[in-house]
Design an enzyme around this catalytic site. Structure first.
Site, PDB file in Angstrom:
ATOM      1  N   TRP A  71       4.474  -7.937  -4.079  1.00  9.92           N
ATOM      2  CA  TRP A  71       3.669  -8.566  -3.051  1.00  9.92           C
ATOM      3  C   TRP A  71       3.404  -9.992  -3.469  1.00  9.92           C
ATOM      4  O   TRP A  71       2.744 -10.185  -4.468  1.00  9.92           O
ATOM      5  CB  TRP A  71       2.348  -7.805  -2.842  1.00  9.92           C
ATOM      6  CG  TRP A  71       1.681  -8.246  -1.576  1.00  9.92           C
ATOM      7  CD1 TRP A  71       0.569  -9.009  -1.451  1.00  9.92           C
ATOM      8  CD2 TRP A  71       2.113  -7.939  -0.241  1.00  9.92           C
ATOM      9  NE1 TRP A  71       0.273  -9.213  -0.128  1.00  9.92           N
ATOM     10  CE2 TRP A  71       1.217  -8.570   0.633  1.00  9.92           C
ATOM     11  CE3 TRP A  71       3.189  -7.207   0.281  1.00  9.92           C
ATOM     12  CZ2 TRP A  71       1.339  -8.490   2.014  1.00  9.92           C
ATOM     13  CZ3 TRP A  71       3.309  -7.134   1.655  1.00  9.92           C
ATOM     14  CH2 TRP A  71       2.388  -7.773   2.510  1.00  9.92           C
ATOM     15  N   LYS A 109      -0.045 -14.806  -3.162  1.00 11.34           N
ATOM     16  CA  LYS A 109       0.662 -13.897  -4.078  1.00 11.34           C
ATOM     17  C   LYS A 109       2.173 -14.077  -3.998  1.00 11.34           C
ATOM     18  O   LYS A 109       2.928 -13.317  -4.603  1.00 11.34           O
ATOM     19  CB  LYS A 109       0.275 -12.445  -3.796  1.00 11.34           C
ATOM     20  CG  LYS A 109      -1.205 -12.171  -4.084  1.00 11.34           C
ATOM     21  CD  LYS A 109      -1.550 -10.698  -4.092  1.00 11.34           C
ATOM     22  CE  LYS A 109      -3.040 -10.488  -4.273  1.00 11.34           C
ATOM     23  NZ  LYS A 109      -3.847 -10.872  -3.107  1.00 11.34           N
ATOM     24  N   GLU A 143       3.741  -2.561  -3.377  1.00  9.01           N
ATOM     25  CA  GLU A 143       2.981  -3.812  -3.513  1.00  9.01           C
ATOM     26  C   GLU A 143       2.393  -3.879  -4.910  1.00  9.01           C
ATOM     27  O   GLU A 143       1.777  -2.919  -5.378  1.00  9.01           O
ATOM     28  CB  GLU A 143       1.818  -3.882  -2.515  1.00  9.01           C
ATOM     29  CG  GLU A 143       2.211  -4.272  -1.113  1.00  9.01           C
ATOM     30  CD  GLU A 143       1.015  -4.466  -0.178  1.00  9.01           C
ATOM     31  OE1 GLU A 143      -0.066  -4.867  -0.654  1.00  9.01           O
ATOM     32  OE2 GLU A 143       1.189  -4.211   1.026  1.00  9.01           O
ATOM     33  N   ASP A 202      -5.251  -8.783   6.128  1.00 10.74           N
ATOM     34  CA  ASP A 202      -5.569 -10.168   5.739  1.00 10.74           C
ATOM     35  C   ASP A 202      -4.701 -11.208   6.418  1.00 10.74           C
ATOM     36  O   ASP A 202      -5.107 -12.343   6.591  1.00 10.74           O
ATOM     37  CB  ASP A 202      -5.539 -10.330   4.206  1.00 10.74           C
ATOM     38  CG  ASP A 202      -4.130 -10.330   3.605  1.00 10.74           C
ATOM     39  OD1 ASP A 202      -3.201  -9.780   4.230  1.00 10.74           O
ATOM     40  OD2 ASP A 202      -3.958 -10.869   2.497  1.00 10.74           O
ATOM     41  N   TYR A 217      -7.412  -7.073  -8.328  1.00 12.97           N
ATOM     42  CA  TYR A 217      -8.698  -6.696  -7.729  1.00 12.97           C
ATOM     43  C   TYR A 217      -9.527  -5.841  -8.689  1.00 12.97           C
ATOM     44  O   TYR A 217     -10.739  -5.735  -8.565  1.00 12.97           O
ATOM     45  CB  TYR A 217      -8.493  -5.963  -6.396  1.00 12.97           C
ATOM     46  CG  TYR A 217      -7.901  -6.854  -5.329  1.00 12.97           C
ATOM     47  CD1 TYR A 217      -8.548  -8.020  -4.947  1.00 12.97           C
ATOM     48  CD2 TYR A 217      -6.685  -6.541  -4.729  1.00 12.97           C
ATOM     49  CE1 TYR A 217      -8.004  -8.848  -3.974  1.00 12.97           C
ATOM     50  CE2 TYR A 217      -6.141  -7.363  -3.755  1.00 12.97           C
ATOM     51  CZ  TYR A 217      -6.805  -8.519  -3.385  1.00 12.97           C
ATOM     52  OH  TYR A 217      -6.259  -9.345  -2.427  1.00 12.97           O
ATOM     53  N   ASN A 240       0.764   0.918  -3.394  1.00  9.80           N
ATOM     54  CA  ASN A 240       0.316  -0.478  -3.443  1.00  9.80           C
ATOM     55  C   ASN A 240      -0.791  -0.532  -4.491  1.00  9.80           C
ATOM     56  O   ASN A 240      -1.823   0.120  -4.339  1.00  9.80           O
ATOM     57  CB  ASN A 240      -0.275  -0.918  -2.096  1.00  9.80           C
ATOM     58  CG  ASN A 240       0.776  -1.000  -0.990  1.00  9.80           C
ATOM     59  OD1 ASN A 240       1.955  -0.791  -1.227  1.00  9.80           O
ATOM     60  ND2 ASN A 240       0.341  -1.319   0.209  1.00  9.80           N
ATOM     61  N   ASN A 254       0.703   1.162   6.753  1.00  6.09           N
ATOM     62  CA  ASN A 254       0.349   0.496   5.499  1.00  6.09           C
ATOM     63  C   ASN A 254      -1.098   0.801   5.154  1.00  6.09           C
ATOM     64  O   ASN A 254      -2.010   0.520   5.950  1.00  6.09           O
ATOM     65  CB  ASN A 254       0.529  -1.017   5.607  1.00  6.09           C
ATOM     66  CG  ASN A 254       0.212  -1.702   4.281  1.00  6.09           C
ATOM     67  OD1 ASN A 254       0.916  -1.487   3.287  1.00  6.09           O
ATOM     68  ND2 ASN A 254      -0.854  -2.475   4.233  1.00  6.09           N
ATOM     69  N   GLU A 255      -1.284   1.383   3.987  1.00  6.00           N
ATOM     70  CA  GLU A 255      -2.602   1.638   3.423  1.00  6.00           C
ATOM     71  C   GLU A 255      -3.577   2.318   4.377  1.00  6.00           C
ATOM     72  O   GLU A 255      -4.711   1.861   4.560  1.00  6.00           O
ATOM     73  CB  GLU A 255      -3.197   0.326   2.888  1.00  6.00           C
ATOM     74  CG  GLU A 255      -2.342  -0.302   1.800  1.00  6.00           C
ATOM     75  CD  GLU A 255      -3.045  -1.405   1.010  1.00  6.00           C
ATOM     76  OE1 GLU A 255      -4.052  -1.920   1.498  1.00  6.00           O
ATOM     77  OE2 GLU A 255      -2.584  -1.714  -0.102  1.00  6.00           O
ATOM     78  N   TYR A 291      -3.134  -2.905  -7.486  1.00  6.58           N
ATOM     79  CA  TYR A 291      -3.580  -4.245  -7.904  1.00  6.58           C
ATOM     80  C   TYR A 291      -4.410  -4.211  -9.189  1.00  6.58           C
ATOM     81  O   TYR A 291      -5.354  -4.971  -9.327  1.00  6.58           O
ATOM     82  CB  TYR A 291      -4.349  -4.913  -6.748  1.00  6.58           C
ATOM     83  CG  TYR A 291      -3.404  -5.298  -5.624  1.00  6.58           C
ATOM     84  CD1 TYR A 291      -2.698  -6.490  -5.670  1.00  6.58           C
ATOM     85  CD2 TYR A 291      -3.186  -4.440  -4.548  1.00  6.58           C
ATOM     86  CE1 TYR A 291      -1.797  -6.839  -4.666  1.00  6.58           C
ATOM     87  CE2 TYR A 291      -2.291  -4.778  -3.538  1.00  6.58           C
ATOM     88  CZ  TYR A 291      -1.603  -5.981  -3.605  1.00  6.58           C
ATOM     89  OH  TYR A 291      -0.709  -6.313  -2.612  1.00  6.58           O
TER      90      TYR A 291
HETATM   91  C1  BDP Z   1      -2.950  -5.056   0.299  1.00  2.83           C
HETATM   92  C2  BDP Z   1      -2.396  -5.206   1.702  1.00  2.83           C
HETATM   93  C3  BDP Z   1      -1.732  -6.564   1.934  1.00  2.83           C
HETATM   94  C4  BDP Z   1      -2.593  -7.664   1.380  1.00  2.83           C
HETATM   95  C5  BDP Z   1      -2.762  -7.424  -0.110  1.00  2.83           C
HETATM   96  C6  BDP Z   1      -3.563  -8.522  -0.818  1.00  2.83           C
HETATM   97  O1  BDP Z   1      -1.471  -4.173   1.978  1.00  2.83           O
HETATM   98  O2  BDP Z   1      -1.461  -6.738   3.300  1.00  2.83           O
HETATM   99  O3  BDP Z   1      -2.084  -8.929   1.624  1.00  2.83           O
HETATM  100  O4  BDP Z   1      -3.468  -6.221  -0.264  1.00  2.83           O
HETATM  101  O5  BDP Z   1      -4.781  -8.388  -0.873  1.00  2.83           O
HETATM  102  O6  BDP Z   1      -4.027  -4.212   0.326  1.00  2.83           O
HETATM  103  O7  BDP Z   1      -2.971  -9.487  -1.259  1.00  2.83           O
END
Ligand code: BDP
Length: 597
Positions: A546, A565, A501, A160, A469, A463, A409-410, A465
């Site tokens: 994050w 974020k 994250e 992103d 999400y 990571n 990363n991911e 969310y």
């Molecule tokens: C994660 C990614 C990170 C994004 C974050 C997001 O590692 O780079 O900025 O999501 O969506 O999947 O804020």
């Protein structure tokens, strides 16, 4: 790879400043053969994208040209003369007057060009550097260039953050002796109160080697001879998180008793080890607090900026952070030097972000075609990744602040082909550096049931969310998912686990008494929920939020003026969550994470 530094035998000229600038489409053929026919000038170091108002430049696909005149100091006769680019994002071709002299691929690691044969001491030359920000399936990070209906080329990629390009770090001209110290590797340890510095020097040409270790007061604490050896330090002062201590290793190359080259390297004595579910620094369990960051500021883009660097470290210290991850690419060397001097711990990450087509499948994580295939992350991507890893470890291996390599990363570690892709890279990283643990940051849909590579690594970095999400605005359900997820990894691996994250986009100034996403209260409550869960797991070794600050992203419907974020805004003002974080990390709310105190 040695960072150029002035020593009694080496000199350095900084080439930062304002350079002539133009984009390929508006310049003639072979633009390096003349003075650039362009009215523009660009600042170095800085990404070029945000410097100009012209949208064609901001999102340019293809080469841009930087140019300036350079004068070689007249005392450099008989020396080897090099150009050094701390970074050219993502590829560069270098021309000296009309002649092509070197190139490099990879946007975040330095490279040198030997120009001794092309220049004369006291002479001047025209230096032109072509830089490309293009990303393809042969680059790390990967991307795709497409020609749209309007006939315009557009760059897409699978991360992103905005794809800033250009000469974002310093450019140097430097001299070294013909017979010289080419590289140094140090590995440190200690036994009781005696420290050890195991050193290995590589030379160009024939010379004998003498080394001397001095403490912070300048007193000599150990000496040795030979290109490799171990120096013992009585009553060693260890490099510790929050309490940096650096010795200085001076290496001299001698011929017939004369010092013909000399180089100095700061050395912090410390050990790193993963044992059971603990992450040990100097044999003591370490709990990471801190952030995933970005090199990102207004106007400069990814341009290195010492003022922001100092201020960011101040703010990290203010929050009580003891660490950060160089998400999602290697940062400027100055940043690692600063971390070495200030006792901040670094997880050093490669630029391998976006090795995952699942992200384009939304939350289902279903890729349109396999990630690890020739169309996407195939043999060429793998070769670029391996080369990048060599350059990263080559550059950063001697930094005491760097305690772990994060290889990607991911990535789509849940997909077939992940093992074949990662196994050789893990082997390579362990050969290049047998001392530091390895990790990768796990994407949400790589679960403890379907991940295919975790056994190759030392630390589980998640990571996650939940509450953003997934389960947006429903922290109670999010808490149950998070709890189950971590418990699954604990059971499957028995390894140390950390969160690399977790975060919620937050618009400063937006408030609510309810669980409303985007509000400052929601970010605070979101983090508090995660922390509650982390504290239930003894094998949890760290939390990195994050993100440290808001940052620029590509245009897109789900980003309002960038990724929000950040705990700090893009201009480094605290959002409410910064204060509760500070209480937790500084132990002001009664308990410090990772301790029973
Ligand atoms: C994660 C990614 C990170 C994004 C974050 C997001 O590692 O780079 O900025 O999501 O969506 O999947 O804020």
């Amino acid at each position: 790879m040695l960072k150029p530094t002035p020593t009694p035998t080496r000199e350095l000229v900084n080439l930062d400043g304002v350079w002539r600038f133009g984009i390929d489409a508006r310049l003639g053929d072979q633009p390096w053969t003349t003075r650039l026919d362009s009215p523009l000038e660009a600042a170095v170091p800085a990404s070029y994208n945000d410097l100009f108002t012209d949208p064609e430049i901001r999102d340019h696909v293809g080469w841009v040209y930087y140019q300036r005149e350079v004068r070689v100091p007249r005392g450099w006769g008989g020396e080897r003369i090099y150009l050094r680019f701390d970074a050219a994002t993502h590829a560069a071709r270098v021309y000296l007057d009309d002649v092509f002299v070197g190139e490099h691929i990879g946007g975040y690691t330095p490279f040198d060009v030997d120009i001794t044969e092309q220049v004369e001491a006291g002479g001047a030359f025209r230096l032109t550097v072509a830089v490309s920000g293009d990303l393809t399936n042969e680059t790390i990070p990967p991307g795709k260039i497409e020609v749209g209906m309007t006939g315009k080329k557009t760059q897409t990629y699978f991360h992103d953050f905005y794809n800033y390009a250009g000469l974002a770090r310093s450019v140097w001209l430097y001299s070294v002796p013909a017979t010289r110290i080419d590289d140094v590797t140090v590995v440190t340890g200690f036994e009781g109160s005696t420290g050890s510095v195991d050193y290995r020097v590589e030379l160009v040409g024939d010379a004998t080697v003498r080394v001397r270790l001095t403490d912070a007061s300048g007193a000599v604490v150990a000496e040795g001879t030979g290109a490799a050896g171990v120096l013992d330090i009585a009553d060693v002062v260890l490099w510790k998180p929050g309490a940096a201590y650096l010795y200085d290793l001076t290496i001299e190359a001698l011929q017939g008793g004369d010092v013909i080259d000399s180089y100095s390297l700061p050395v912090g004595v410390r050990t790193v080890e993963v044992r059971g579910h603990d992450f040990l620094i100097n044999g003591e369990p370490f709990y990471f607090t801190g952030f995933g960051k970005h090199e990102d500021t207004a106007v400069r883009g990814k341009g290195h900026d010492n003022a922001y660097m100092v201020h960011d470290f101040q703010l990290m210290e203010w929050t009580g952070a003891n660490s950060f991850r160089t998400s999602h690419y290697p940062y400027a060397e100055d940043v690692l030097d600063f971390a070495d001097r200030h006792g901040i711990v670094v997880i050093d990450e490669t630029a391998a972000v976006g090795l995952n087509l699942g992200v384009t499948g939304g939350l289902s994580g279903k890729p349109p075609f396999p990630t690890f295939s020739e169309e996407y992350a195939g043999a060429a991507t793998h070769a670029a990744h391996a080369q990048h890893l060599r350059e990263l470890i080559g550059r950063d291996k001697n930094h005491p602040s760097v305690v772990m390599w994060c290889i990607a990363n991911e990535p789509a570690s849940n997909e077939d082909g992940a093992r074949e892709y990662f196994e050789p890279l893990v082997k390579l990283a362990r050969e290049l550096d047998p001392t530091r643990p390895l990790t990768y940051a796990l994407v949400m849909f790589a679960t403890f049931q379907n991940d295919q590579i975790i056994d190759l690594f030392d630390v589980v970095s998640m990571n996650r969310y939940y509450g953003w999400y997934i389960n947006a605005g429903d922290l109670a359900t999010a808490e149950l998912y998070l709890q189950g997820d971590i418990a699954g990894w604990v059971e499957r691996t028995g390894k140390p686990i950390m969160m690399t994250e977790y975060g919620a986009d937050t618009m400063p100034g937006l408030h609510s008494v309810w669980d409303q996403v985007w509000t400052e209260e929601y970010q605070t409550d979101f983090l508090a929920m995660y922390h509650r869960v982390f504290d239930r797991f003894p094998s949890f070794v760290g939390e990195q939020i994050w993100n440290f600050s808001d940052f620029a992203t590509t245009n897109g419907l789900h980003r309002v003026g960038g990724n929000k974020k950040g705990i700090f805004t893009r201009d480094r003002k605290p959002k409410s969550a910064a204060f509760s974080l500070r209480n937790r990390w500084r132990g002001l709310d009664g308990r410090k994470p990772g301790t029973d105190a």
